[in-house]
Design an enzyme around this catalytic site. Sequence first.
Site, PDB file in Angstrom:
ATOM      1  N   ASN A   1       0.793  -1.230   0.000  1.00 49.70           N
ATOM      2  CA  ASN A   1       0.000   0.000   0.000  1.00 49.70           C
ATOM      3  C   ASN A   1       0.823   1.277   0.000  1.00 49.70           C
ATOM      4  OD1 ASN A   1      -2.569  -1.346  -0.010  1.00 49.70           O
ATOM      5  ND2 ASN A   1      -2.153  -1.879   2.123  1.00 49.70           N
TER       6      ASN A   1
ATOM      7  N   ALA B   1       2.219  -2.960   6.428  1.00 51.86           N
ATOM      8  CA  ALA B   1       1.356  -3.900   7.155  1.00 51.86           C
ATOM      9  C   ALA B   1       2.054  -5.216   7.481  1.00 51.86           C
ATOM     10  CB  ALA B   1       0.085  -4.166   6.354  1.00 51.86           C
TER      11      ALA B   1
ATOM     12  N   GLU C   1      14.667  -0.423  10.101  1.00 46.31           N
ATOM     13  CA  GLU C   1      13.214  -0.407   9.928  1.00 46.31           C
ATOM     14  C   GLU C   1      12.731   1.034   9.981  1.00 46.31           C
ATOM     15  OE1 GLU C   1       9.291  -2.140  12.331  1.00 46.31           O
ATOM     16  OE2 GLU C   1      11.297  -2.803  12.908  1.00 46.31           O
TER      17      GLU C   1
ATOM     18  N   HIS D   1       9.257   3.673   9.497  1.00 46.18           N
ATOM     19  CA  HIS D   1       7.808   3.864   9.394  1.00 46.18           C
ATOM     20  C   HIS D   1       7.528   5.357   9.285  1.00 46.18           C
ATOM     21  CE1 HIS D   1       6.940  -0.296  10.264  1.00 46.18           C
ATOM     22  NE2 HIS D   1       7.866  -0.225  11.220  1.00 46.18           N
TER      23      HIS D   1
END
Length: 147
Positions: free
Chosen positions: A11, A78, A99, A101
Amino acid sequence: MPQVLILHGPNLNLLGTREPDVYGQQTLADIDADCLSHGQALGLDVVSFQSNSEGSLVDRVQQAAADGADWIVINPAAYTHTSVALRDALLGTAIPFIEVHLSNVHAREEFRQTSYFSDRAVGVICGFGAQGYRMALDVVAAQLKTD
């Protein structure tokens, strides 16, 4: 030139139109172009890949090892909360990863606060929007200087 693979999960191809109040106005193409430019300024060869398919992301991680990638910057999206397969691919290649986000996952729904990656990542950057990718590239460049 050290190679950094930037992986974008499901997404994220909708950035710019998907919940801009949460994920910002920038498109994925904007983020990738900025990462490429910033990476070049840092002496990094940046390659980006996005997929909505878990298997394609796993395949790309494995290909990164074959290609000799030095680092991975990953926004699992997700899959952060569900993908043992992607986690295993990252661990199996032993390529260090960060990581990222866009949103502050710790200020969102409880399920978003569980990551299958954070415990094995070199670091986690969240809540700074697209700037988080630049931060990750800065860390990669600094780490490569100390290696």
